[in-house]
Design a protein around this motif. Structure first.
Motif, PDB file in Angstrom:
ATOM      1  N   ARG A  29      33.288 -49.881 -13.486  1.00  0.00           N
ATOM      2  CA  ARG A  29      34.453 -50.693 -13.873  1.00  0.00           C
ATOM      3  C   ARG A  29      34.190 -51.487 -15.142  1.00  0.00           C
ATOM      4  NH1 ARG A  29      35.926 -47.194 -10.190  1.00  0.00           N
ATOM      5  NH2 ARG A  29      37.916 -47.713  -9.218  1.00  0.00           N
ATOM      6  N   ARG A  30      32.936 -51.523 -15.532  1.00  0.00           N
ATOM      7  CA  ARG A  30      32.569 -52.271 -16.725  1.00  0.00           C
ATOM      8  C   ARG A  30      31.264 -51.715 -17.270  1.00  0.00           C
ATOM      9  NH1 ARG A  30      34.384 -57.308 -18.161  1.00  0.00           N
ATOM     10  NH2 ARG A  30      33.222 -58.351 -19.834  1.00  0.00           N
ATOM     11  N   ILE A  31      31.170 -51.584 -18.590  1.00  0.00           N
ATOM     12  CA  ILE A  31      29.937 -51.196 -19.267  1.00  0.00           C
ATOM     13  C   ILE A  31      29.660 -52.243 -20.340  1.00  0.00           C
ATOM     14  CG2 ILE A  31      28.851 -49.519 -20.816  1.00  0.00           C
ATOM     15  CD1 ILE A  31      28.897 -48.518 -18.018  1.00  0.00           C
ATOM     16  N   GLY A  32      28.528 -52.942 -20.205  1.00  0.00           N
ATOM     17  CA  GLY A  32      28.241 -54.022 -21.146  1.00  0.00           C
ATOM     18  C   GLY A  32      29.349 -55.052 -21.091  1.00  0.00           C
ATOM     19  N   GLU A  33      29.867 -55.408 -22.243  1.00  0.00           N
ATOM     20  CA  GLU A  33      30.942 -56.398 -22.306  1.00  0.00           C
ATOM     21  C   GLU A  33      32.330 -55.770 -22.263  1.00  0.00           C
ATOM     22  OE1 GLU A  33      31.794 -57.207 -26.931  1.00  0.00           O
ATOM     23  OE2 GLU A  33      29.776 -57.794 -26.312  1.00  0.00           O
ATOM     24  N   TYR A  34      32.392 -54.456 -21.981  1.00  0.00           N
ATOM     25  CA  TYR A  34      33.658 -53.734 -22.084  1.00  0.00           C
ATOM     26  C   TYR A  34      34.199 -53.358 -20.711  1.00  0.00           C
ATOM     27  CZ  TYR A  34      31.887 -53.243 -26.828  1.00  0.00           C
ATOM     28  OH  TYR A  34      31.382 -53.499 -28.076  1.00  0.00           O
ATOM     29  N   PRO A  35      35.300 -53.969 -20.265  1.00  0.00           N
ATOM     30  CA  PRO A  35      35.953 -53.521 -19.029  1.00  0.00           C
ATOM     31  C   PRO A  35      36.577 -52.145 -19.247  1.00  0.00           C
ATOM     32  CG  PRO A  35      37.283 -55.205 -20.121  1.00  0.00           C
ATOM     33  CD  PRO A  35      35.992 -55.127 -20.878  1.00  0.00           C
ATOM     34  N   LEU A  36      36.474 -51.277 -18.256  1.00  0.00           N
ATOM     35  CA  LEU A  36      36.983 -49.914 -18.364  1.00  0.00           C
ATOM     36  C   LEU A  36      38.315 -49.777 -17.647  1.00  0.00           C
ATOM     37  CD1 LEU A  36      33.683 -47.897 -17.733  1.00  0.00           C
ATOM     38  CD2 LEU A  36      34.557 -48.876 -19.871  1.00  0.00           C
ATOM     39  N   GLU A  37      39.205 -48.973 -18.218  1.00  0.00           N
ATOM     40  CA  GLU A  37      40.553 -48.820 -17.672  1.00  0.00           C
ATOM     41  C   GLU A  37      40.849 -47.405 -17.179  1.00  0.00           C
ATOM     42  OE1 GLU A  37      43.258 -50.056 -20.687  1.00  0.00           O
ATOM     43  OE2 GLU A  37      42.587 -52.144 -20.677  1.00  0.00           O
ATOM     44  N   ALA A  38      40.249 -46.404 -17.787  1.00  0.00           N
ATOM     45  CA  ALA A  38      40.566 -45.016 -17.423  1.00  0.00           C
ATOM     46  C   ALA A  38      39.462 -44.103 -17.917  1.00  0.00           C
ATOM     47  CB  ALA A  38      41.914 -44.604 -18.023  1.00  0.00           C
ATOM     48  N   LYS A  39      39.418 -42.896 -17.357  1.00  0.00           N
ATOM     49  CA  LYS A  39      38.469 -41.884 -17.817  1.00  0.00           C
ATOM     50  C   LYS A  39      39.199 -40.944 -18.770  1.00  0.00           C
ATOM     51  CE  LYS A  39      35.410 -40.068 -15.028  1.00  0.00           C
ATOM     52  NZ  LYS A  39      34.773 -39.262 -13.944  1.00  0.00           N
ATOM     53  N   LEU A  40      38.637 -40.777 -19.978  1.00  0.00           N
ATOM     54  CA  LEU A  40      39.247 -39.928 -20.992  1.00  0.00           C
ATOM     55  C   LEU A  40      38.753 -38.492 -20.921  1.00  0.00           C
ATOM     56  CD1 LEU A  40      39.060 -42.379 -24.033  1.00  0.00           C
ATOM     57  CD2 LEU A  40      41.080 -41.809 -22.678  1.00  0.00           C
ATOM     58  N   GLY A  41      37.523 -38.290 -20.462  1.00  0.00           N
ATOM     59  CA  GLY A  41      36.978 -36.941 -20.407  1.00  0.00           C
ATOM     60  C   GLY A  41      35.602 -36.955 -19.794  1.00  0.00           C
ATOM     61  N   GLU A  42      35.130 -35.770 -19.405  1.00  0.00           N
ATOM     62  CA  GLU A  42      33.821 -35.681 -18.782  1.00  0.00           C
ATOM     63  C   GLU A  42      33.229 -34.316 -19.076  1.00  0.00           C
ATOM     64  OE1 GLU A  42      31.712 -36.793 -14.515  1.00  0.00           O
ATOM     65  OE2 GLU A  42      33.851 -36.331 -14.592  1.00  0.00           O
ATOM     66  N   GLY A  43      31.923 -34.273 -19.298  1.00  0.00           N
ATOM     67  CA  GLY A  43      31.227 -33.031 -19.559  1.00  0.00           C
ATOM     68  C   GLY A  43      29.869 -33.033 -18.897  1.00  0.00           C
ATOM     69  N   GLY A  44      29.038 -32.083 -19.287  1.00  0.00           N
ATOM     70  CA  GLY A  44      27.744 -31.935 -18.642  1.00  0.00           C
ATOM     71  C   GLY A  44      26.783 -33.069 -18.948  1.00  0.00           C
ATOM     72  N   MET A  45      27.021 -33.814 -20.015  1.00  0.00           N
ATOM     73  CA  MET A  45      26.084 -34.861 -20.406  1.00  0.00           C
ATOM     74  C   MET A  45      26.554 -36.264 -20.054  1.00  0.00           C
ATOM     75  SD  MET A  45      24.852 -33.421 -24.098  1.00  0.00           S
ATOM     76  CE  MET A  45      24.255 -31.730 -24.255  1.00  0.00           C
ATOM     77  N   GLY A  46      27.808 -36.399 -19.678  1.00  0.00           N
ATOM     78  CA  GLY A  46      28.283 -37.723 -19.338  1.00  0.00           C
ATOM     79  C   GLY A  46      29.790 -37.798 -19.371  1.00  0.00           C
ATOM     80  N   ALA A  47      30.312 -39.003 -19.472  1.00  0.00           N
ATOM     81  CA  ALA A  47      31.754 -39.228 -19.440  1.00  0.00           C
ATOM     82  C   ALA A  47      32.147 -40.193 -20.546  1.00  0.00           C
ATOM     83  CB  ALA A  47      32.183 -39.774 -18.078  1.00  0.00           C
ATOM     84  N   VAL A  48      33.428 -40.131 -20.925  1.00  0.00           N
ATOM     85  CA  VAL A  48      33.995 -41.042 -21.913  1.00  0.00           C
ATOM     86  C   VAL A  48      35.114 -41.814 -21.238  1.00  0.00           C
ATOM     87  CG1 VAL A  48      35.079 -41.265 -24.171  1.00  0.00           C
ATOM     88  CG2 VAL A  48      33.432 -39.429 -23.758  1.00  0.00           C
ATOM     89  N   TYR A  49      35.080 -43.139 -21.408  1.00  0.00           N
ATOM     90  CA  TYR A  49      36.053 -44.017 -20.759  1.00  0.00           C
ATOM     91  C   TYR A  49      36.865 -44.779 -21.803  1.00  0.00           C
ATOM     92  CZ  TYR A  49      33.237 -43.235 -16.564  1.00  0.00           C
ATOM     93  OH  TYR A  49      32.562 -42.660 -15.515  1.00  0.00           O
ATOM     94  N   LEU A  50      38.067 -45.134 -21.415  1.00  0.00           N
ATOM     95  CA  LEU A  50      38.889 -46.043 -22.205  1.00  0.00           C
ATOM     96  C   LEU A  50      38.574 -47.464 -21.768  1.00  0.00           C
ATOM     97  CD1 LEU A  50      41.258 -46.573 -24.187  1.00  0.00           C
ATOM     98  CD2 LEU A  50      42.795 -46.393 -22.213  1.00  0.00           C
ATOM     99  N   GLY A  51      38.106 -48.268 -22.713  1.00  0.00           N
ATOM    100  CA  GLY A  51      37.778 -49.654 -22.414  1.00  0.00           C
ATOM    101  C   GLY A  51      38.514 -50.604 -23.333  1.00  0.00           C
ATOM    102  N   ARG A  52      38.199 -51.923 -23.207  1.00  0.00           N
ATOM    103  CA  ARG A  52      38.813 -52.953 -24.042  1.00  0.00           C
ATOM    104  C   ARG A  52      37.737 -53.831 -24.646  1.00  0.00           C
ATOM    105  NH1 ARG A  52      44.162 -52.108 -25.468  1.00  0.00           N
ATOM    106  NH2 ARG A  52      44.958 -50.748 -23.817  1.00  0.00           N
ATOM    107  N   GLY A  53      37.892 -54.101 -25.963  1.00  0.00           N
ATOM    108  CA  GLY A  53      36.989 -55.025 -26.618  1.00  0.00           C
ATOM    109  C   GLY A  53      37.410 -56.457 -26.377  1.00  0.00           C
ATOM    110  N   ARG A  54      36.614 -57.401 -26.871  1.00  0.00           N
ATOM    111  CA  ARG A  54      36.940 -58.814 -26.697  1.00  0.00           C
ATOM    112  C   ARG A  54      38.268 -59.179 -27.346  1.00  0.00           C
ATOM    113  NH1 ARG A  54      31.197 -61.963 -27.853  1.00  0.00           N
ATOM    114  NH2 ARG A  54      30.121 -61.304 -25.923  1.00  0.00           N
TER     115      ARG A  54
END
Length: 676
Positions: A20-45
């Protein structure tokens, strides 16, 4: 890793196993996923959206992979942010490395082509220029991307962005993270030297650029489809099929796809060739002169189709309905001044860091203009980009005749499952078609009468049958002439203009019939069980159509005056093994132009044949989808529809030259031409 940023509305919701959060970035949705990991839509400060790329937990402890990920971060930071996603931060969360970049709104080129088909000429030119400019910046930063492909090109509001430097590599030496003999890159998009495990240079990216542009222009890969082994063999040994690319782009793509990397142009040479040459200053001037804005906002409404107001100039083009991320001139923008010394569109200064000084020099020469040329060249309305010297000259000797065509204008998307179409008029080379009748509905397949003083068309209301209507060329005098027409079938005028041939629905089957326009009486000419459609009536009295009478779809004609109504077969399985349709007589009644499925079995070509079945010749070949031919009144040109069924565009070509001189003559979302 799938690092597409994509569209917010297409993002998936977070699942139980997603953070639900990575570092200081809250996550809102998953944009894509592959064999090496995933990409999420987050929000900056500051509330702005960001893309957060997170490595899979099982890979986080792999030293080689960790080093490769650090390389990706460093490589992404080296390249000017105008052509990629700017790095905003990186780190590790729970032992899992992550990379934060700006969120790029817009689909990938792969997604756009999958949804809408081959790009329009203007959009294609914009993508070719924008990606070439990105490669100039990447190579100037001392990198080779090595995985350039449509999925790694995002169509943003400021132009194409090249992303995913996961396997990018310094030009001077290997990083040491790739095992000897390992082929890295995506099948079909990697150069022959990558497959043969030879030294990889910037020329590999130029080869990928050629594949990408050919794919964007035809919706087909220039080396076909298949597994890795088959694609690799074709890339190394076979010649590419680049499709119907306009010149000089076609020549550039062929040079980029040379097997020998030493024979390919550099990215800088590509860019200068695309923008007129003469050095970076000349390229900058040429690009800045055409600045009109950026991309249309996602989900923007389709342009209104309608006649121009008095004194307002040509009507706006009919455009396909709101493709998300589609490139078009921004509303309210004006061309930038072209006089020397006047201001140009502003582009943010590249961030400080390795290569910053070189990037600032590049910015002065190229970057400030790239977004502008992408926007103006890529606008879906700039359909006439590839007409070259013939643009606007209509009946010039080297261009198509200026005789007005009848066309179908799609007011909204959905064709052929849904129909929101109007009958209209189009002058070849015009930016828009003008509707004849007001109101919403489904009016299709218009046909000129022999003297061009009346227009017949089919009106469909959603059932199994349609109505036949006749209207004057000024849109007045609309009158329903018959109903019970099978499906959405074309009608054809008799040589004297007194009758119409149509496929009427009788006993649940289509039968060729003649409708007397004076009293509405119907004479049925056929009485058989075969499926048939597309009647066309020659000026010497022959009625041609297609039928599945012998089990395959072939062309036939009959003479209505013949008491026995004998069928004469025109095409055979030898000529059209996969079937023929859309027949139309030449003005002299000697030839039929028609659509034939191409030899690969996944598209259609335009062909001609004499009434006696001799003289067969294909005028177009390749992966492009061509259909609905129509002769010019002088019989020297053919108009036809090219592109996906849902987003058609009318092209024209001289009969004696075929596709070698084919060019678009109308805007997108306009089809069903009738010229003669």
């Amino acid at each position: 890793m799938d690092s597409r940023h994509g569209r917010a509305r297409a993002a998936g919701s977070l699942g139980p196993g997603d953070p639900r959060r990575i570092g200081e970035y809250p996550l809102e949705a998953k944009l894509g996923e592959g064999g090496m990991g995933a990409v999420y839509l987050g929000r900056g400060r500051d509330g702005r959206p960001v893309a957060v790329k997170v490595v899979r937990a099982e890979l986080a402890g792999d030293p080689a992979f960790a080093a490769r990920f650090r390389d990706e971060v460093a490589n992404a930071q080296k390249v000017a942010s105008f052509c990629t996603a700017q790095v905003l931060g990186h780190g590790a969360e729970g032992g899992r490395p992550y990379l934060v970049t700006e969120y790029i709104e817009g689909p990938s080129l792969q997604e756009h082509v999958a949804e809408h088909g081959a790009l329009s000429p203007g959009l294609l030119n914009g993508v070719a220029v924008g990606v070439a400019a990105a490669l100039v910046a990447i190579h100037s930063a001392g990198l080779v991307h090595r995985d350039l492909k449509p999925g790694n090109v995002l169509l943003s509001i400021s132009g194409p962005r090249v992303i995913d430097f996961g396997i990018a590599r310094a030009l001077d030496a290997a990083t040491g993270h790739t095992r000897t003999g390992q082929v890295v890159g995506s099948p079909g998009w990697i150069a022959p030297e990558q497959i043969l495990n030879k030294p990889v240079t910037a020329a590999a990216d130029v080869f990928a650029w050629g594949c990408l542009v050919a794919f964007a222009g035809s919706a087909y890969h220039p080396f076909g489809v298949g597994d890795f082994q088959l694609m690799a063999a074709r890339v190394v040994h076979a010649e590419p099929e680049i499709g119907p690319l306009p010149e000089p782009l076609a020549t550039l793509v062929r040079r980029a796809l040379q097997k020998d990397p030493a024979l390919r142009p550099t990215a800088r040479e590509l860019l200068l060739s695309l923008t007129g040459g003469g050095g970076e200053a000349a390229a900058t001037t040429a690009l800045n002169r055409t600045w009109t804005g950026g991309l249309a906002a996602p989900d923007a409404p389709a342009a209104t189709v309608g006649p121009p107001a008095p004194g307002s100039g040509p009507a706006r083009p009919a455009e396909p309905p709101a493709p998300v991320g589609a490139l078009a001139p921004a509303a309210g923008t004006q061309p930038a001044p072209s006089a020397p010394g006047e201001p140009t569109a502003a582009v943010p200064e590249p961030p400080a860091g390795p290569g910053g000084k070189g990037r600032r020099r590049l910015r002065k020469g190229l970057l400030a203009a790239v977004a502008g040329v992408v926007a103006v060249a890529a606008g879906a309305a700039v359909v006439l980009q590839s007409l070259g010297d013939d643009r606007g000259r209509g009946a010039a000797a080297s261009g198509p005749p200026a005789d007005v065509m009848l066309v179908r204008i799609d007011r909204a998307g959905g064709w052929p499952r849904e129909c929101h179409a109007a009958v209209g008029l189009l002058t070849p080379g015009a930016r828009a078609a003008r509707p004849l009748l007001e109101g919403e509905g489904c009016d299709v397949l218009p046909q000129w009468s022999p003297r061009r003083d009346r227009i017949a068309f089919t009106r469909w209301s959603g059932g199994a049958t349609s109505e036949v209507w006749v209207v004057n060329p000024d849109g007045g005098g609309a009158e329903r002439k018959a109903d019970g027409i099978n499906g959405r079938s074309r009608v054809a005028w008799s040589p004297d203009g007194a009758s119409l041939a149509a496929m009427t629905r009788t006993g649940g089957r289509a039968q060729l019939s003649v409708i007397d326009l004076s009293d509405g009486s119907v004479e049925q000419l056929t009485d058989d069980r075969s499926v048939k459609d597309d009647p066309t009536w020659s000026r010497d009295g022959k009625l041609a159509f297609w039928s599945r009478r012998d089990g395959s779809q072939q062309l036939y004609w009959l003479d209505p005056a013949d008491p026995q109504r004998r069928w004469r077969q025109v095409t055979t399985r030898r000529v059209a093994p996969h079937g023929a349709n859309d027949p139309i007589w030449s003005p002299d009644g000697r030839w039929l132009a028609f659509t034939v499925m191409n030899e690969a079995g996944h598209g259609h070509d335009i062909a001609v044949i004499r009434a006696d079945g001799t003289g067969y010749r294909r005028l177009t070949t390749g992966p492009a989808h061509d259909m609905d031919p129509s002769w010019s009144p002088d019989g020297k040109w053919l108009a036809f529809v090219r592109g996906p069924v849902a987003t058609p565009q009318i092209w024209a070509m001289p009969v004696d030259a075929g596709q070698a001189r084919a060019r678009p003559v109308g805007p997108l979302a306009v089809g069903h031409p009738d010229w003669s």
